[in-house]
Enzyme design. Structure first.
Site, PDB file in Angstrom:
ATOM      1  N   HIS B 262     -26.491 -13.235  -4.587  1.00  0.00           N
ATOM      2  CA  HIS B 262     -27.115 -13.527  -3.296  1.00  0.00           C
ATOM      3  C   HIS B 262     -27.375 -15.029  -3.143  1.00  0.00           C
ATOM      4  O   HIS B 262     -26.956 -15.652  -2.161  1.00  0.00           O
ATOM      5  CB  HIS B 262     -28.430 -12.739  -3.200  1.00  0.00           C
ATOM      6  CG  HIS B 262     -29.155 -12.923  -1.905  1.00  0.00           C
ATOM      7  ND1 HIS B 262     -29.085 -12.016  -0.877  1.00  0.00           N
ATOM      8  CD2 HIS B 262     -29.966 -13.909  -1.474  1.00  0.00           C
ATOM      9  CE1 HIS B 262     -29.819 -12.436   0.140  1.00  0.00           C
ATOM     10  NE2 HIS B 262     -30.368 -13.596  -0.209  1.00  0.00           N
ATOM     11  N   GLU B 263     -28.058 -15.594  -4.123  1.00  0.00           N
ATOM     12  CA  GLU B 263     -28.429 -17.009  -4.008  1.00  0.00           C
ATOM     13  C   GLU B 263     -27.192 -17.901  -4.102  1.00  0.00           C
ATOM     14  O   GLU B 263     -27.126 -18.944  -3.445  1.00  0.00           O
ATOM     15  CB  GLU B 263     -29.467 -17.383  -5.067  1.00  0.00           C
ATOM     16  CG  GLU B 263     -30.774 -16.573  -5.002  1.00  0.00           C
ATOM     17  CD  GLU B 263     -31.445 -16.576  -3.627  1.00  0.00           C
ATOM     18  OE1 GLU B 263     -31.227 -17.534  -2.853  1.00  0.00           O
ATOM     19  OE2 GLU B 263     -32.160 -15.602  -3.309  1.00  0.00           O
ATOM     20  N   HIS B 266     -25.742 -18.246  -0.714  1.00  0.00           N
ATOM     21  CA  HIS B 266     -26.387 -19.337   0.037  1.00  0.00           C
ATOM     22  C   HIS B 266     -25.876 -20.695  -0.435  1.00  0.00           C
ATOM     23  O   HIS B 266     -25.561 -21.581   0.362  1.00  0.00           O
ATOM     24  CB  HIS B 266     -27.909 -19.299  -0.187  1.00  0.00           C
ATOM     25  CG  HIS B 266     -28.625 -18.226   0.560  1.00  0.00           C
ATOM     26  ND1 HIS B 266     -28.580 -18.116   1.930  1.00  0.00           N
ATOM     27  CD2 HIS B 266     -29.451 -17.226   0.135  1.00  0.00           C
ATOM     28  CE1 HIS B 266     -29.344 -17.091   2.324  1.00  0.00           C
ATOM     29  NE2 HIS B 266     -29.871 -16.526   1.242  1.00  0.00           N
ATOM     30  N   GLU B 292     -27.906 -16.048   5.746  1.00  0.00           N
ATOM     31  CA  GLU B 292     -28.094 -14.752   5.102  1.00  0.00           C
ATOM     32  C   GLU B 292     -26.813 -13.927   5.162  1.00  0.00           C
ATOM     33  O   GLU B 292     -26.560 -13.106   4.270  1.00  0.00           O
ATOM     34  CB  GLU B 292     -29.253 -14.009   5.792  1.00  0.00           C
ATOM     35  CG  GLU B 292     -29.783 -12.822   5.032  1.00  0.00           C
ATOM     36  CD  GLU B 292     -30.535 -13.187   3.749  1.00  0.00           C
ATOM     37  OE1 GLU B 292     -30.761 -14.387   3.485  1.00  0.00           O
ATOM     38  OE2 GLU B 292     -30.880 -12.252   2.998  1.00  0.00           O
TER      39      GLU B 292
END
Lengths: 498, 498
Positions: B262-263, B266, B292
């Site tokens: 997820h990170e 980003h 997101e």
């Protein structure tokens, strides 16, 4: 309370915040920044430095200081000291153009990255063009100030306010033959055994034992932390956030312990600063030599003493039973104090350490005078190492590339390491008069009286007193080498049976 | 090249440097700062924020922007986009007094520390007075802006430029019953087995496997790093220094893998930004929802897909042979996609995740409208959890205290998480049209076509296009939920045999 003083403090607070932000960015650069971040970090530091410089040198600050100098004439008061120290910094900063500060930040950020790479590859040519830029900056910096007795005075004064190059040279000229004589006497004695120091000690366990020691010293972890970096250093973001870094070298595993003590010595000085000085130029240590007196005291007077290891050696043996099997505490004590000309300053023994410093001072003075070209430094370094210590570095990583300082634009700094040693001995004699059972306390792992003494006599005063005044106030004399020579002679007479 | 544009850029560059310095200080606050550092850090952030605000809102910037708006009218050009985005930020910043910004920095720094402690002790009363201050600040912030259709619009617009509360409510009102229906259908199906996910997986090995995965994705470690923090997040100090944080929870060890993906999603967005946008407001992502969409795509569309695990499951099994003994890849795939109402948003499955977001949106709107008092939040939270998901948190750490956002003063933010899910599905449909063999590539551990597509269509544009325009440009329609509902339905029909 003076309204003008409040106005000044408000500006000083912001400037302090900016400098502390710079310190955080520099700390990150050392402990964690990915290589890609270098260029942007240089720009960020340049911007912060520029803004801090603008704020420090505004007409408003100049006027406030002029008025406040009339109002607060008592230099013994905190207010008087704040005005005096701030006015001195203002006068210096006014001479240095903002553009220069910004340029310096960019050059040194890149120089630092180049130094890391050059050291890793032991290739001076990677660092050389950056160091040439740094030396140019140093010359430009000196040109902003009125001619001094010696151009190097301008650099020295930034780290050791009021000290002259000639004074340092006099002290060193007096000290050098005595240290050389001592080293000779040691050389003709039976060498101590230290093979057990160079076994494989687990990095993790050594690191943790270092933390155990400095916890006992009184380093406050709720206001600090220890991280890994290419070079051990201490940095301050606040009286309540003063950090240290350390490293582990496979060839010299226990050096990590002494670096931890050294950096904690610096950090405890900063942690002990009067909290009311926070966010003003009075916070922190008064000079590099006094700072170094603290780090060297904890590292050497305490950390390389027999009483200290009478307490800690059994603990160390528990952690590394096979490495230290059959080793007695006195043997260990002798081993960690073994005198032997060696390559790396930060790992040098106390008898040879100052010679490393003198070498660097001569190189810096040579560069400032234009006598030494950067391209010739490795050769000059190696020749001087041969002259002073009789050894030649096999590569530049262990020679001219070993220290971080020049890559950060720091020149004028090195002699304070030796001056710090001298001050530590002057203070140590006084402390032992005031705390007569100090050895016994250390033998029990108790350091609170010692730390309390340092807190009260030195730490709490922050930047309030100039270094020579502070040393005079405490010991009755200015910085000199007599106490250090007494200390070294006594210690090595015992160890080497001189 | 316009001289005025250069002048503006010079100021924007300094403002960007200040904001990036703030980000470094905040990152440090999360990953390493000793507790003592809190107060000073708040002051440092306040000072940086104040100076950045002063620089952003100077008369000079205002005049330059006025003139440049006439000169650069082509919004498709980089210059035109820079002026447009900068002018919007200027107009916003002009409304917010510098004093407010400084106060906000201090309040949120303390609130963050309180939140960390409150969460650790699961004691809302520690956080409550700080959150009350944050809510007061939010009301004060809204008061600086002209009345909108709904006061919450002002907050939302900061994260999702141009989006209205009513629009989000319409999208959510349409989506909610479909998700609820899906969850019901799943509930009446046979539940999948996932006991093997909750064994003891070594933290170190899970952490390293997460790094292996995101390295394959294309996260560039020479321009980033991963650290431990109480809450996973991504932060940017430069296009060449974008970092992520992660955590390890013993009860949910493999969540660390999905947080890393997820990170990294980003971070890769930030790493892909056009380098010429560096140090200007065009650098970075265009909105939180689009941001997101990137993180959720890598975490879910990629990281929770069957092709992905057909490649990575054998590797995972090699690392944890005893934990995954006898488990087939399809079983593992089903397990990591198990739908079950649960307490923690960041660990929620895709079918229930948006309901967590909707709950937070309602709480925020309630606080902004003055309908909900801070003291009642734990109760309201628990009641809504019961209503939406049929479960009640056993303590506040797993309830109202779970998210970091409010402690940092972030309100208006949460709905972008759900909007991001919707955008990710809209993009995913388009990507699969453009890269027809994407599944096969993923099955071979190849992600370069996917990352290349994202770089070209989204990342490189940074802030140039507003989110709705960008989504429209790529997919042909604005943000809506149809693609996401299709995606969820297809995925869970397969897993639960609906």
């Amino acid at each position: 309370m003076s309204e003008k003083l409040n106005q000044l403090k408000e500006i000083l607070n912001e400037v302090s915040d900016l400098h502390h932000a710079e310190s955080v960015l520099e700390w990150d650069q050392n402990v964690g920044m990915p290589p890609g971040g270098s260029e942007a970090r240089g720009q960020q530091l340049a911007t912060l430095g520029k803004i801090a410089h603008e704020k420090s040198t505004s007409d408003e600050v100049g006027k406030l200081l002029e008025d406040l100098k009339q109002e607060f004439t008592d230099h013994e008061s905190d207010e008087g000291a704040l005005i005096r120290v701030s006015a001195r910094e203002f006068d210096k900063a006014m001479r240095v153009p903002a553009k220069f500060v910004a340029k310096q930040a960019i050059v040194t950020t890149q120089a630092f990255e180049a130094w890391v790479e050059a050291k890793a590859k032991s290739d001076f040519s990677i660092f050389r063009p950056h160091l040439e830029q740094v030396v140019d900056l140093v010359h430009e910096y000196i040109s902003f100030f009125p001619p001094a007795d010696h151009p190097y005075d301008t650099l020295l004064d930034d780290f050791e306010p009021g000290m002259k190059t000639a004074e340092v040279q006099t002290i060193f000229d007096d000290l050098r033959p005595k240290q050389v004589e001592l080293i000779k006497a040691i050389k003709s004695s039976k060498q101590v055994k230290d093979d057990f120091l160079h076994k494989k000690y687990s990095e993790k366990k050594v690191w943790e034992f270092g933390e155990t020691i400095i916890t006992k010293f009184g380093y406050d972890w709720s206001r600090g932390r220890q991280d890994k970096a290419p070079h051990p250093f201490q940095t301050t973001f606040s009286v309540n956030d003063t950090r240290i870094t350390n490293r582990y070298e496979a060839g010299n595993p226990l050096a990590t312990l002494f670096s931890a003590m050294h950096e904690a010595g610096h950090a405890m000085y900063e942690q002990g600063s009067n909290p009311t000085y926070e966010r003003t130029p009075l916070a922190g240590g008064t000079s590099l030599a006094v700072h170094e007196s603290q780090s060297r005291m904890w590292e050497n007077m305490v950390g390389r003493s027999l009483p200290f290891w009478e307490y800690f050696f059994p603990e160390l043996k528990k952690i590394f039973p096979s490495k230290l099997d059959g080793v007695k505490v006195k043997q260990f004590y002798k081993a960690i104090n073994k005198v032997e000309p060696s390559l790396i300053r930060v790992n040098a023994d106390e008898a040879t350490y100052n010679l490393h410093v003198m070498l660097r001072l001569e190189l810096e003075i040579g560069m400032v005078e234009g006598k030494f070209a950067v391209k010739d430094l490795p050769e000059i370094w190696n020749a001087k190492m041969n002259d002073y210590l009789g050894i030649v570095p096999p590569n530049d990583a262990q020679g001219v590339l070993q220290d971080v300082h020049w890559s950060s634009g720091l020149m004028g700094y090195f002699s304070t390491y030796a001056l710090g040693n001298l001050v530590s001995a002057q203070l140590w004699e006084k402390i032992n008069q005031d705390i007569q059972d100090l050895d016994d306390q250390i033998r029990k792992g108790k350091f609170d009286s010692l730390l309390g003494w340092l807190r009260k006599k030195i730490h709490v005063h922050g930047h309030k007193y100039d270094p020579q005044d502070l040393v005079q106030k405490i010991t009755g004399s200015k910085i000199d080498s007599a106490a250090y020579v007494r200390y070294l002679t006594a210690k090595y007479s015992d160890i080497y049976g001189l």
